[in-house]
Design an enzyme around this catalytic site. Structure first.
Site, PDB file in Angstrom:
ATOM      1  N   HIS A 190      -9.363   2.925  -2.571  1.00 56.78           N
ATOM      2  CA  HIS A 190      -7.958   2.669  -2.249  1.00 56.78           C
ATOM      3  C   HIS A 190      -7.344   1.764  -3.319  1.00 56.78           C
ATOM      4  O   HIS A 190      -7.298   0.546  -3.170  1.00 56.78           O
ATOM      5  CB  HIS A 190      -7.905   2.003  -0.865  1.00 56.78           C
ATOM      6  CG  HIS A 190      -6.549   1.649  -0.356  1.00 56.78           C
ATOM      7  ND1 HIS A 190      -5.369   2.087  -0.919  1.00 56.78           N
ATOM      8  CD2 HIS A 190      -6.188   0.862   0.701  1.00 56.78           C
ATOM      9  CE1 HIS A 190      -4.350   1.589  -0.226  1.00 56.78           C
ATOM     10  NE2 HIS A 190      -4.811   0.848   0.744  1.00 56.78           N
ATOM     11  N   CYS A 206       0.809  -1.221   0.000  1.00 59.86           N
ATOM     12  CA  CYS A 206       0.000   0.000   0.000  1.00 59.86           C
ATOM     13  C   CYS A 206       0.842   1.270   0.000  1.00 59.86           C
ATOM     14  O   CYS A 206       0.313   2.355  -0.256  1.00 59.86           O
ATOM     15  CB  CYS A 206      -0.937   0.016   1.200  1.00 59.86           C
ATOM     16  SG  CYS A 206      -2.183  -1.287   1.166  1.00 59.86           S
TER      17      CYS A 206
END
Length: 382
Positions: free
Chosen positions: A336, A96
């Site tokens: 996301h 991430c």
């Protein structure tokens, strides 16, 4: 504050920030690959530079990506964007934090004086991520997996939703507070016009996940998503998403005349794999020490809103003023796209800081599966 020349005599500047709309996986960008998403943003970033009169050669393309097909998506996207066969590309995987790490690596290379212009950011297409299998053992059927291990045998390796529930319990962050933060994210994003930072792709011009009517009362009706007695839900967690974001990382000389952010410092750090949501804490502490900047002096803090519990836990540990957190909403509302999200934070910082009377200092940070964090501090250059 203004950073002076570093040991190499140059600064790293971020200019020409662009991103795609963020799409819900399996929907608007369902058939688009990482290349389909990254190439238009790379082209838009370069076009912005050329329109400003910058004709410097692109030294490299650095893109973060987590679940693509391999084969160096950065190089493939650079070719697709028409940058020319002479422009190389390299792909970074820090899960991430990949998009932010890509910019961090580019900034270090520019500051060294060896490079002058790098296009950096991230891309993710959850919709077209290939299926992956462990090879068969002793004639058994191959086993499909959705992610590689974040930690080896003997270490905790929870899925991120399960880890978010554990973090909320460990830090005493209840469901009501998480839903209140999520409602804030949804409301702020719904009230913001993101047009100025978006490159339309495949006829899509707006982020797909944002919902103006996600009130705390509605969020409270959602069931736990990951554990039976957990507090993370589909409403106070991010969505699985597709998207790309890119900035040009260049020298202060080439950035003259352009709206620019100067990279003051960056850091990565490891943390407990059982509670990966706390990863940004040591990374932020490290970059604050390195730069000598006080957290109270930072006007905007953009943390990837993977889960409300993550942002709140980090904020509580560091004493961040909640009013500075994601002031136009974040991933809970917008989505996301894993490998791109760190770069999305920088695009968001740039578009807020480079407005008239925008804050002088900004911070971007990501929590990373397996217990890591990454953080970067930027300032408005002029």
């Amino acid at each position: 504050m203004t950073a002076g020349p570093n040991a190499f005599g140059s600064s790293a500047m971020l200019v020409a920030p662009w991103r795609t709309p963020i799409g819900n996986a399996g929907h608007g960008f369902a058939a688009l690959t990482t290349t389909d998403l990254a190439a238009p943003v790379l082209a838009a970033t370069l076009a912005t530079l050329r329109e400003s009169g910058c004709d410097a050669d692109v030294d490299d393309v650095v893109l973060g990506n987590c679940l693509g097909p391999g084969g160096d998506p950065a190089r493939v996207s650079a070719l697709r964007a028409g940058l020319g066969a002479q422009v190389p590309g390299v792909t970074v995987d820090r899960q991430c934090g990949s998009g932010l790490d890509a910019v961090m690596q580019a900034a270090m290379r520019v500051r060294s004086g060896e490079e002058e212009l790098i296009l950096a950011g991230g891309v993710e297409s959850a919709s077209t991520a290939p299926w992956r299998f462990w090879p068969p053992v002793s004639g058994a059927e191959p086993i499909r997996y959705t992610r590689a291990p974040f930690a080896p045998s003997g270490f905790p390796d929870p899925d991120m939703g399960v880890a978010a529930d554990a973090l909320a319990q460990a830090c005493g962050i209840g469901r009501e507070r998480q839903d209140a933060y999520a409602a804030r994210s949804h409301a702020l994003a719904a009230a913001t016009d993101f047009t100025g930072e978006i490159v339309p792709v495949a006829g899509i011009e707006r982020d797909q996940r944002i919902r103006p009517n996600m009130t705390q009362a509605r969020l409270a009706r959602l069931r736990p998503s990951f554990t039976a007695d957990g507090t993370a839900t589909a409403g106070n967690s991010c969505g699985v998403s597709d998207g790309a974001a890119v900035v040009a990382v260049t020298s202060d000389a080439l950035a003259k005349g352009l709206p620019a952010l100067r990279v003051l410092g960056s850091a990565v750090a490891g943390s407990d794999p059982a509670l990966p949501g706390l990863g940004p804490v040591p990374a932020i502490e490290k970059v604050l020490r390195r730069t000598g900047i006080a957290l109270s002096d930072i006007g905007i803090v953009e943390i990837t809103e993977a889960f409300a519990s993550v942002v709140l836990a980090v904020s509580d540990r560091l004493g961040i003023d909640e009013n500075t957190l994601c002031p136009q909403g974040g991933a809970i509302a917008m989505g996301h796209p894993w490998g791109a999200s760190g770069a999305v934070l920088l695009v968001r910082l740039a578009r807020q800081m480079l407005t008239e009377n925008g804050p002088e200092l900004g911070l971007a940070a990501c929590a990373i599966g397996g217990g890591q964090g990454i953080a970067m501090i930027v300032e408005r250059a002029w």
